[in-house]
Design a protein around this motif. Sequence first.
Motif, PDB file in Angstrom:
ATOM      1  N   ASN A  63       0.768  -1.249   0.000  1.00  0.00           N
ATOM      2  CA  ASN A  63       0.000   0.000   0.000  1.00  0.00           C
ATOM      3  C   ASN A  63       0.796   1.294   0.000  1.00  0.00           C
ATOM      4  OD1 ASN A  63      -2.331  -1.623   0.185  1.00  0.00           O
ATOM      5  ND2 ASN A  63      -2.271  -1.580   2.413  1.00  0.00           N
ATOM      6  N   VAL A  67      -0.163   4.941  -1.999  1.00  0.00           N
ATOM      7  CA  VAL A  67      -0.470   6.233  -1.377  1.00  0.00           C
ATOM      8  C   VAL A  67       0.452   7.308  -1.922  1.00  0.00           C
ATOM      9  CG1 VAL A  67      -0.636   7.501   0.797  1.00  0.00           C
ATOM     10  CG2 VAL A  67      -1.366   5.109   0.704  1.00  0.00           C
ATOM     11  N   TRP A 160      -6.666   1.743   6.626  1.00  0.00           N
ATOM     12  CA  TRP A 160      -6.255   2.451   5.420  1.00  0.00           C
ATOM     13  C   TRP A 160      -6.192   3.961   5.667  1.00  0.00           C
ATOM     14  CZ3 TRP A 160      -9.259   6.178   3.169  1.00  0.00           C
ATOM     15  CH2 TRP A 160     -10.639   6.164   3.424  1.00  0.00           C
ATOM     16  N   THR A 164      -2.702   6.212   5.240  1.00  0.00           N
ATOM     17  CA  THR A 164      -2.668   7.401   4.393  1.00  0.00           C
ATOM     18  C   THR A 164      -2.182   8.617   5.166  1.00  0.00           C
ATOM     19  OG1 THR A 164      -4.562   6.473   3.183  1.00  0.00           O
ATOM     20  CG2 THR A 164      -4.030   8.778   2.773  1.00  0.00           C
ATOM     21  N   ALA A 177      -3.165  14.255   2.014  1.00  0.00           N
ATOM     22  CA  ALA A 177      -3.523  12.922   2.495  1.00  0.00           C
ATOM     23  C   ALA A 177      -4.929  12.921   3.075  1.00  0.00           C
ATOM     24  CB  ALA A 177      -2.510  12.459   3.544  1.00  0.00           C
ATOM     25  N   ASN A 311      -6.242   0.388  -0.007  1.00  0.00           N
ATOM     26  CA  ASN A 311      -5.687   1.738  -0.045  1.00  0.00           C
ATOM     27  C   ASN A 311      -6.483   2.612  -0.996  1.00  0.00           C
ATOM     28  OD1 ASN A 311      -4.312   1.815  -2.791  1.00  0.00           O
ATOM     29  ND2 ASN A 311      -3.244   0.055  -1.911  1.00  0.00           N
ATOM     30  N   VAL A 312      -6.091   3.867  -1.097  1.00  0.00           N
ATOM     31  CA  VAL A 312      -6.894   4.849  -1.829  1.00  0.00           C
ATOM     32  C   VAL A 312      -6.892   4.628  -3.333  1.00  0.00           C
ATOM     33  CG1 VAL A 312      -6.727   6.614  -0.044  1.00  0.00           C
ATOM     34  CG2 VAL A 312      -4.939   6.477  -1.802  1.00  0.00           C
TER      35      VAL A 312
END
Length: 334
Positions: A63, A67, A160, A164, A177, A311-312
């Motif tokens: 991850n 990010v 998550w 971040t 973020a 994650n994003v």
Amino acid sequence: MRSLFRLGIAALAATTLVGCASDTASSDSAADGGGAYPVSIDNSFGTTTLEARPDRLVTMGWNAQDVLYALGLTPVGQPKYVYGANPNGVMPWAEKYFDADKTTLFDDPQAGEPSIEALAALAPDAILAPYEGFDKAYYDKLSRLAPTVAYPGKAWQTTWQDQTSIIGEAVGKPDEAEGLIDGLGKTLADTASQHPKFAGKTLAVVNFDTGAGEANVYLPTDPRVQVLTELGFVNAPGVEKLAADNKSGKFYQDISLENVRDIDADVIVAFTDGATDPLGNPAIASLGAVQRGSAVLLSDQQVIAGLSNVNVLSIPWVLDKIVPQLAEAAKRAG
């Protein structure tokens, strides 16, 4: 298949190292992202202090590089993945960001963690590992190379959101973020509102691909469970009981297939290898979710990896793949 909580790592990529630390690393502030230095970040082993904004970033575990990509940054080194990855060792949702001329892929399959020598060759200014599971001895070795931003709690159990935030703070972009967190939070909330049948349905997330006559049940502290509960599902009573009885501190619990009915739920999300039909096992076939047709059996390695790397970048990608199946399962659950 390799264990789903540690995506496999293949041979060390022969990518040439490029670039060196920029003179701007000595700046005391990061005006473009709201951050200021020095910054201190707590982790499971103590506190890591970054005196200036790092330029040569190495990521570990899952991850962190995703990010960074979402923040507009590029690591000089990241793991090379096997399970669920494209042939070049990069996950599909990150493919458009990856540049082999700028980022070296590394591994050390014999040791189980990347070799210190391979990481040292990258000359990192900082090592980002907020979602990892190494021990203090390895952390100490990493910290002698560069400030190491390790996981803040139990291994492989950083949310998550916290991953971040931690990375944003480390690279001087805390405001950006937070924007990423808000963005994915809205995506999840919108998805939940579009599928009201998710609300209150009990859930179990299980790995049937163990080959050992047992299943791995993921507990509420696991991010792949958390992202599904953010859609409105709730953990099944049997899963909550496993969590309450969990003495190991791990994010999953092994149970015998003979006892798999203990974690039956309105909706079961199950990982399989795609080659063996888990429904051929009488214990699995007898589950209420299976008999109702409200079990979502996932065998595509990229989809499983997308739901396991929370994650994003990965979650919007994987939601497109699994939400229709979750909606059908929730409908069948009644």
